[in-house]
Design a protein around this motif. Structure first.
Motif: not given
Lengths: 287, 287
Positions: B217-246
């Motif tokens: 429900r949180l994923i910004p997408e063009y369609g969930i299945s595409d969002a999961v498997s679409s390569g060559e998107e060059f978006a960044l995926l990253f993780t942040v400590p909860k304390s610094r996220a906001k």
């Protein structure tokens, strides 16, 4: 990193730190020497050539580019496009051997499939010596030196092209030790023989704005015509001020236990001549 | 610089300064970030694709590798093997455009002919930000972020593979500004989406020894299945400590005038799950 007519056309993109950019064997950037060579099946090698030899020559060509700048090759990134028929274990073994021979650390790369031929790209990273050797530093009065006899590659290539399975010329070594030594000593100009003595000398002559006169009697050779036009030799061609030539010969003899060969002189003017004949266009067309 | 099963097999040659070697998007060596990607006709693009688009995506893939490490791409070496039919002027124009778009200086390269298909290899050199972002720094409790909606590349690729002359997905941009910003901020882990959200998240999960749980429900997408498997998107995926996220969200909003999307959490365990379903193997096979 030799044939860059196309890359050169991207002129305003090509100045590297305003120092040594496209036109030398390697580029100096951020304190590192970097060279990149690509090879393609059917152009640089036949499909019968052993992988070990193909990969060794790819490494040699790049390592030699660093040596010709007076530096020491240290790290590499390898990119390969692999036909499905290619033996990956043999390729791994070939890369391992070349890295080990030249004491190079493989730090990255990319692998993909190829629907046709085998293609490989190597990026080499080296550290400079005290002096960066370039093609544009030759001065009138310099002595011209060649590091070792040339011509053998052309002779073997001719046999390979005639159908013989001769691939020993793929295993010529880069002049790593001498290149670094010359970088420490600081000669006026240096290039490696990849296009042929005639043409590579003309790269120095053009870049330095001088005339190079060679004496056929001084050239250590497998046959004069081969010596002039044989490419992919990876011998070094360099010029030294007359006042330092004897000292350099003696130091190389003492420290590296080897000779180098004085083959001519740098004069005022343009072009490359041997016994008066213009040989600047004599070389080997590859790729 | 993603598919290196073969390169990886050269294990004992692959540790770069003992720091970040093969396995991350780029390698850190001598204070520089270096990445290398190769593309081959028939594997990464069809012969109908415009040269401008092919070259742009090659640059994007490399630039994105640097961005995903938190750095800034600055220089490049280009190697090409050119079929005789290839239009060199168009290629020059394409390289000029890509260099200009990403503000990259072309400092070297190699050109050769190809007796079959078009191949290209790019080596990118970048400068790191204060923090080097890697795949292995995700911690239990981190929030997982995606930089922008994904899925469009898969949708357009499907149309291209069905025979339509659709090549706009070649023009997706690398997240240069955000990558450098995250490098300055110092997030825990980062990767670019080149294999698909599922598979790229699994690269982080594996390297970090954690489990990643995404909420569809949180994923910004063009369609969930595409969002999961679409390569060559060059978006960044990253993780942040909860304390610094906001704080991070607010700074990015303030300084870059853009959103980023919180899409899940890092947990103890292994694998990548969306709404409880294992999606770690969902991705795009290329080359």
């Amino acid at each position: 990193m030799k044939e860059f007519a196309f890359i050169k056309s991207l002129k305003n993109l090509s100045s590297a730190d305003g120092l040594h950019g496209i036109g030398d064997d390697a580029v100096l950037t951020d304190g590192l020497l970097i060279a990149k060579d690509i090879v393609a099946e059917g152009v640089h090698f036949t499909k019968y050539a052993p992988l070990q030899n193909i990969i060794f020559r790819l490494f040699t060509a790049n390592v030699s580019d660093i040596a010709a700048m007076g530096g020491q090759a240290e790290k590499a990134l390898l990119g390969v496009a692999l036909p499905s028929t290619l033996n990956k274990e043999k390729l791994t073994e070939a890369v391992r051997y070349a890295c080990s021979y030249y004491d190079i650390k493989l730090i990255g790369g990319d692998t993909t499939s190829s629907i046709s031929h085998f293609f490989a790209s190597l990026t080499i990273i080296g550290s400079p010596s005290e002096n960066i050797l370039t093609r544009n530093g030759a001065k009138e009065g310099d002595e011209v030196y060649l590091s070792r006899p040339v011509g053998g590659a052309a002779a073997m290539l001719a046999r390979e092209l005639a159908g013989e399975r001769v691939y020993e010329h793929y295993l010529y070594k880069a002049e790593t030790e001498l290149g670094e030594y010359l970088g420490g000593f600081g000669v006026n100009s240096c290039i490696d023989i990849s296009d042929g003595l005639g043409r590579d000398a003309s790269h120095i002559a053009e870049a330095s704005g001088v005339r190079i006169e060679l004496d056929s009697r001084l050239i250590p050779e497998y046959g004069i015509s081969d010596a002039v036009s044989s490419g992919e030799e990876f011998a070094l061609l360099f010029t030294v001020p007359k006042s330092r030539a004897k000292e350099m010969e003696e130091l190389i003899h003492r420290d590296l236990k080897r000779p180098v060969y004085r083959i001519g002189k740098v004069k005022k003017g343009a072009g490359v001549f041997m016994d008066g004949e213009d040989i600047s266009e004599k070389g080997w067309e590859h790729g």
